[in-house]
Design an enzyme around this catalytic site. Structure first.
Site, PDB file in Angstrom:
ATOM      1  CB  ILE A  12     -71.329 -66.885 -46.581  1.00 48.24           C
ATOM      2  CG1 ILE A  12     -70.293 -67.913 -46.087  1.00 48.24           C
ATOM      3  CG2 ILE A  12     -71.658 -67.130 -48.041  1.00 48.24           C
ATOM      4  CD1 ILE A  12     -70.814 -69.345 -45.994  1.00 48.24           C
ATOM      5  CG  ASN A  32     -79.475 -63.009 -34.100  1.00 52.85           C
ATOM      6  OD1 ASN A  32     -78.372 -63.068 -34.652  1.00 52.85           O
ATOM      7  ND2 ASN A  32     -80.035 -64.055 -33.501  1.00 52.85           N
ATOM      8  CG  LEU A  83     -77.029 -71.067 -33.908  1.00 50.59           C
ATOM      9  CD1 LEU A  83     -77.380 -71.690 -32.564  1.00 50.59           C
ATOM     10  CD2 LEU A  83     -76.358 -69.712 -33.717  1.00 50.59           C
ATOM     11  CB  SER A 124     -73.524 -77.682 -45.108  1.00 49.64           C
ATOM     12  OG  SER A 124     -72.274 -78.255 -44.790  1.00 49.64           O
ATOM     13  CE1 TYR A 148     -74.552 -75.764 -39.483  1.00 48.79           C
ATOM     14  CE2 TYR A 148     -73.136 -77.459 -40.449  1.00 48.79           C
ATOM     15  CZ  TYR A 148     -73.777 -76.234 -40.541  1.00 48.79           C
ATOM     16  OH  TYR A 148     -73.661 -75.485 -41.688  1.00 48.79           O
ATOM     17  CE  LYS A 152     -76.994 -75.026 -42.164  1.00 48.56           C
ATOM     18  NZ  LYS A 152     -77.538 -73.761 -42.629  1.00 48.56           N
ATOM     19  CG  ASN A 178     -64.488 -77.395 -46.477  1.00 52.89           C
ATOM     20  OD1 ASN A 178     -65.119 -78.272 -47.052  1.00 52.89           O
ATOM     21  ND2 ASN A 178     -64.053 -77.540 -45.248  1.00 52.89           N
TER      22      ASN A 178
HETATM   23  P1  NAD Z   1     -71.900 -66.620 -39.826  1.00 51.99           P
HETATM   24  O1  NAD Z   1     -72.105 -67.068 -38.431  1.00 51.99           O
HETATM   25  O2  NAD Z   1     -70.733 -65.751 -40.138  1.00 51.99           O
HETATM   26  O3  NAD Z   1     -73.211 -65.868 -40.342  1.00 51.99           O
HETATM   27  C1  NAD Z   1     -74.506 -66.210 -39.906  1.00 51.99           C
HETATM   28  C2  NAD Z   1     -75.216 -64.912 -39.515  1.00 51.99           C
HETATM   29  O4  NAD Z   1     -76.537 -65.247 -39.078  1.00 51.99           O
HETATM   30  C3  NAD Z   1     -74.526 -64.201 -38.348  1.00 51.99           C
HETATM   31  O5  NAD Z   1     -74.320 -62.838 -38.695  1.00 51.99           O
HETATM   32  C4  NAD Z   1     -75.502 -64.338 -37.180  1.00 51.99           C
HETATM   33  O6  NAD Z   1     -75.468 -63.223 -36.336  1.00 51.99           O
HETATM   34  C5  NAD Z   1     -76.832 -64.487 -37.916  1.00 51.99           C
HETATM   35  N1  NAD Z   1     -77.851 -65.243 -37.171  1.00 51.99           N
HETATM   36  C6  NAD Z   1     -77.721 -66.431 -36.558  1.00 51.99           C
HETATM   37  N2  NAD Z   1     -78.886 -66.811 -36.013  1.00 51.99           N
HETATM   38  C7  NAD Z   1     -79.783 -65.842 -36.313  1.00 51.99           C
HETATM   39  C8  NAD Z   1     -81.165 -65.659 -36.044  1.00 51.99           C
HETATM   40  N3  NAD Z   1     -81.854 -66.554 -35.336  1.00 51.99           N
HETATM   41  N4  NAD Z   1     -81.777 -64.554 -36.505  1.00 51.99           N
HETATM   42  C9  NAD Z   1     -81.082 -63.623 -37.217  1.00 51.99           C
HETATM   43  N5  NAD Z   1     -79.782 -63.747 -37.506  1.00 51.99           N
HETATM   44  C10 NAD Z   1     -79.140 -64.846 -37.063  1.00 51.99           C
HETATM   45  O7  NAD Z   1     -71.887 -67.924 -40.740  1.00 51.99           O
HETATM   46  P2  NAD Z   1     -71.477 -68.099 -42.272  1.00 51.99           P
HETATM   47  O8  NAD Z   1     -70.191 -68.825 -42.323  1.00 51.99           O
HETATM   48  O9  NAD Z   1     -71.633 -66.824 -42.998  1.00 51.99           O
HETATM   49  O10 NAD Z   1     -72.602 -69.123 -42.724  1.00 51.99           O
HETATM   50  C11 NAD Z   1     -73.812 -68.705 -43.304  1.00 51.99           C
HETATM   51  C12 NAD Z   1     -74.699 -69.922 -43.564  1.00 51.99           C
HETATM   52  O11 NAD Z   1     -73.999 -70.829 -44.400  1.00 51.99           O
HETATM   53  C13 NAD Z   1     -75.073 -70.702 -42.298  1.00 51.99           C
HETATM   54  O12 NAD Z   1     -76.410 -71.120 -42.417  1.00 51.99           O
HETATM   55  C14 NAD Z   1     -74.146 -71.885 -42.319  1.00 51.99           C
HETATM   56  O13 NAD Z   1     -74.697 -73.002 -41.674  1.00 51.99           O
HETATM   57  C15 NAD Z   1     -73.999 -72.130 -43.808  1.00 51.99           C
HETATM   58  N6  NAD Z   1     -72.739 -72.815 -44.158  1.00 51.99           N
HETATM   59  C16 NAD Z   1     -71.548 -72.276 -43.736  1.00 51.99           C
HETATM   60  C17 NAD Z   1     -70.363 -72.934 -44.046  1.00 51.99           C
HETATM   61  C18 NAD Z   1     -69.039 -72.405 -43.542  1.00 51.99           C
HETATM   62  O14 NAD Z   1     -68.080 -73.180 -43.471  1.00 51.99           O
HETATM   63  N7  NAD Z   1     -68.920 -71.125 -43.218  1.00 51.99           N
HETATM   64  C19 NAD Z   1     -70.390 -74.115 -44.793  1.00 51.99           C
HETATM   65  C20 NAD Z   1     -71.615 -74.619 -45.219  1.00 51.99           C
HETATM   66  C21 NAD Z   1     -72.794 -73.953 -44.895  1.00 51.99           C
HETATM   67  C1  WQD Z   2     -60.938 -78.926 -42.715  1.00 50.76           C
HETATM   68  C2  WQD Z   2     -59.788 -79.904 -42.556  1.00 50.76           C
HETATM   69  C3  WQD Z   2     -59.770 -81.025 -40.432  1.00 50.76           C
HETATM   70  C4  WQD Z   2     -59.011 -77.432 -38.032  1.00 50.76           C
HETATM   71  C5  WQD Z   2     -66.741 -78.045 -41.386  1.00 50.76           C
HETATM   72  C6  WQD Z   2     -68.139 -78.503 -41.119  1.00 50.76           C
HETATM   73  C7  WQD Z   2     -68.970 -78.420 -42.360  1.00 50.76           C
HETATM   74  C8  WQD Z   2     -68.883 -77.030 -42.983  1.00 50.76           C
HETATM   75  C9  WQD Z   2     -67.487 -76.558 -43.144  1.00 50.76           C
HETATM   76  C10 WQD Z   2     -70.707 -75.709 -42.239  1.00 50.76           C
HETATM   77  C11 WQD Z   2     -60.191 -81.212 -41.888  1.00 50.76           C
HETATM   78  C12 WQD Z   2     -58.554 -80.136 -40.572  1.00 50.76           C
HETATM   79  C13 WQD Z   2     -59.234 -78.304 -39.080  1.00 50.76           C
HETATM   80  C14 WQD Z   2     -57.807 -77.539 -37.289  1.00 50.76           C
HETATM   81  C15 WQD Z   2     -57.129 -79.359 -38.727  1.00 50.76           C
HETATM   82  N1  WQD Z   2     -69.513 -76.030 -42.174  1.00 50.76           N
HETATM   83  N2  WQD Z   2     -58.309 -79.254 -39.426  1.00 50.76           N
HETATM   84  N3  WQD Z   2     -56.914 -78.501 -37.667  1.00 50.76           N
HETATM   85  O1  WQD Z   2     -64.537 -80.252 -41.080  1.00 50.76           O
HETATM   86  O2  WQD Z   2     -64.401 -80.040 -43.596  1.00 50.76           O
HETATM   87  O3  WQD Z   2     -66.179 -78.875 -42.388  1.00 50.76           O
HETATM   88  O4  WQD Z   2     -66.786 -76.697 -41.896  1.00 50.76           O
HETATM   89  O5  WQD Z   2     -71.586 -76.222 -42.870  1.00 50.76           O
HETATM   90  O6  WQD Z   2     -70.258 -78.746 -41.999  1.00 50.76           O
HETATM   91  O7  WQD Z   2     -68.101 -79.849 -40.663  1.00 50.76           O
HETATM   92  O8  WQD Z   2     -63.873 -78.044 -42.177  1.00 50.76           O
HETATM   93  O9  WQD Z   2     -62.207 -76.312 -41.704  1.00 50.76           O
HETATM   94  O10 WQD Z   2     -63.094 -77.698 -39.778  1.00 50.76           O
HETATM   95  O11 WQD Z   2     -61.590 -78.756 -41.444  1.00 50.76           O
HETATM   96  O12 WQD Z   2     -56.294 -80.210 -39.009  1.00 50.76           O
HETATM   97  O13 WQD Z   2     -57.568 -76.806 -36.315  1.00 50.76           O
HETATM   98  O14 WQD Z   2     -58.806 -79.321 -41.678  1.00 50.76           O
HETATM   99  O15 WQD Z   2     -59.453 -82.217 -39.766  1.00 50.76           O
HETATM  100  O16 WQD Z   2     -59.421 -82.238 -42.478  1.00 50.76           O
HETATM  101  P1  WQD Z   2     -64.706 -79.435 -42.281  1.00 50.76           P
HETATM  102  P2  WQD Z   2     -62.699 -77.620 -41.207  1.00 50.76           P
END
Ligand code: NAD
Ligand code: WQD
Length: 338
Positions: A12, A32, A83, A124, A148, A152, A178
């Site tokens: 992101i 990192n 993470l 999230s 996790y 958050k 998502n």
């Molecule tokens: P990502 O893992 O692709 O990106 C996170 C980045 O942070 C990575 O490049 C990693 O190397 C870096 N990082 C981790 N720990 C670190 C540290 N201690 N110091 C410096 N850098 C560090 O994840 P993303 O999908 O881009 O998610 C970004 C943020 O959004 C996260 O906080 C995640 O929890 C949140 N989020 C993600 C999702 C999702 O589904 N992708 C959904 C909701 C919230």
């Molecule tokens: C989506 C749908 C699964 C994988 C998670 C975290 C949430 C946020 C986003 C960070 C669900 C189904 C999935 C597979 C499947 N992350 N599925 N087979 O669970 O909504 O959210 O990611 O903050 O905190 O919990 O996303 O993409 O894992 O699942 O059937 O191999 O797809 O059961 O219905 P989720 P997801």
């Protein structure tokens, strides 16, 4: 505007940096590289013509943070670093609390020491736990079912206390639904290391032939077709949400909370179908039992962000699947190692 972007090399964060540069902002990336690759930087440059400043290091390293703040006149921080794998967090709770909670506290201490008072935090929809109803509004009760999600929630609570104690600060909690999709160029996208946890990268790895079939986790939920329903949002819409938050709330003291979602839910089978059409290939799948901790359905009420941030998602499911496929098919193994 000069913005420190922690985790800016990640999925992101990297897309947000591109949108920031396009909008005339200056991202300074701190990462990192725990879950990302250095080659992301050259992709950002290919797309924007700008190679942003990059500091390789850890948000838990206060000396390092002080150096970054001292060398740059930073106006605001977007904090993506952390993470994010739910299952792994159950196995390694200490790492998750250390990285996500302790890391954020060190970052905020360094911000305060440097006189930076504007923060946007990646939260999230997981903080809503299993919601009593959908769509989900920002004032719904919060809860956590895994380390996790709890990390958050803890950060949200810490930041709320911090903002109360230092009312001049602007702290924005963005609750993502998502995130899926990729930059439309096919040059940037999601590059999970190991077996993907999330649906969309798993589907795209099946489509490109890296995995044999998708396991659909349950088809007996009380939903449109029995499979889980989620609010999938294009990563560029999500990125634009950060720009809107910075523009409209970044210099307004207070605690600001927004859902970033589309307001629409799609089932697992609907996503498979949309992806198959976009890619022109069948996505093999098998229905297996439910994944522990999953909820039936979850989607946002995004009205508050529309009204106060003047932001709403514009990209469709077809955009999300087509852009993911463009990225996956032209980079089947993700970003190159440098
Ligand atoms: P990502 O893992 O692709 O990106 C996170 C980045 O942070 C990575 O490049 C990693 O190397 C870096 N990082 C981790 N720990 C670190 C540290 N201690 N110091 C410096 N850098 C560090 O994840 P993303 O999908 O881009 O998610 C970004 C943020 O959004 C996260 O906080 C995640 O929890 C949140 N989020 C993600 C999702 C999702 O589904 N992708 C959904 C909701 C919230
Ligand atoms: C989506 C749908 C699964 C994988 C998670 C975290 C949430 C946020 C986003 C960070 C669900 C189904 C999935 C597979 C499947 N992350 N599925 N087979 O669970 O909504 O959210 O990611 O903050 O905190 O919990 O996303 O993409 O894992 O699942 O059937 O191999 O797809 O059961 O219905 P989720 P997801």
């Amino acid at each position: 505007m000069r913005v420190l972007v922690t985790g800016g090399m990640g999925y992101i964060g990297s897309h947000t940096c591109v949108q920031m540069i396009e909008a005339g902002m200056t991202p300074i990336i701190l990462d990192n590289l725990y879950n990302s690759k250095k080659s992301v930087l050259s992709r950002i440059e290919m797309l924007t013509g700008v190679s942003p400043a990059f500091y390789e290091g850890d948000i838990r390293d206060r000396t390092f943070l002080d150096k970054v703040f001292a060398e740059n006149k930073i106006d605001a921080v977007i904090h993506f670093a952390g993470l994010k794998a739910v299952g792994e967090s159950v196995e390694k709770p200490l790492e998750y609390y250390d990285n996500n909670v302790h890391g954020t506290l060190v970052l905020v201490e360094a911000m305060r020491a440097a006189g930076v008072g504007s923060l946007i935090f990646s939260s999230s929809a997981t903080v809503y736990g299993d919601p009593a109803s959908v769509p989900i509004k920002e004032d719904f009760p919060t809860s956590a079912t895994n380390p996790y999600g709890r990390s958050k929630l803890m950060v949200e609570e810490c930041l709320t206390d911090i903002q109360h104690a230092y009312p001049e600060m602007s702290i924005t909690l963005l609750r993502y639904f998502n995130p899926v999709g990729s930059h439309q160029s096919g040059l940037m996208g999601e590059d999970p290391q190991g077996i993907p946890n999330n649906l969309m990268p798993f589907i795209s790895q099946v489509a490109v032939g890296r995995r044999e079939f998708l396991s659909v986790f349950g088809d007996d939920y009380p939903t449109v077709d029995g499979t889980g329903v989620r609010d999938y949002i294009h990563v560029l819409d999500l990125a634009d949400g950060h720009l809107a938050a910075l523009t409209h709330k970044g210099s307004e003291a207070g605690l600001h909370i927004y859902n970033l979602g589309t307001g629409n839910g799609f089932s697992v089978l609907q996503m498979i179908d949309a992806f198959s059409k976009a890619a022109g290939v069948e996505v093999a799948y098998q229905v297996v039992s439910r994944r522990p901790g999953d909820i039936a359905e979850c989607w946002a009420d995004p009205a508050k962000a529309k009204e106060e941030l003047h932001w709403q998602a514009t990209r469709t499911i077809d955009d999300m699947t087509a852009d993911t496929w463009r990225w996956q098919s032209s980079n089947p193994d993700g970003y190159p190692d440098l």
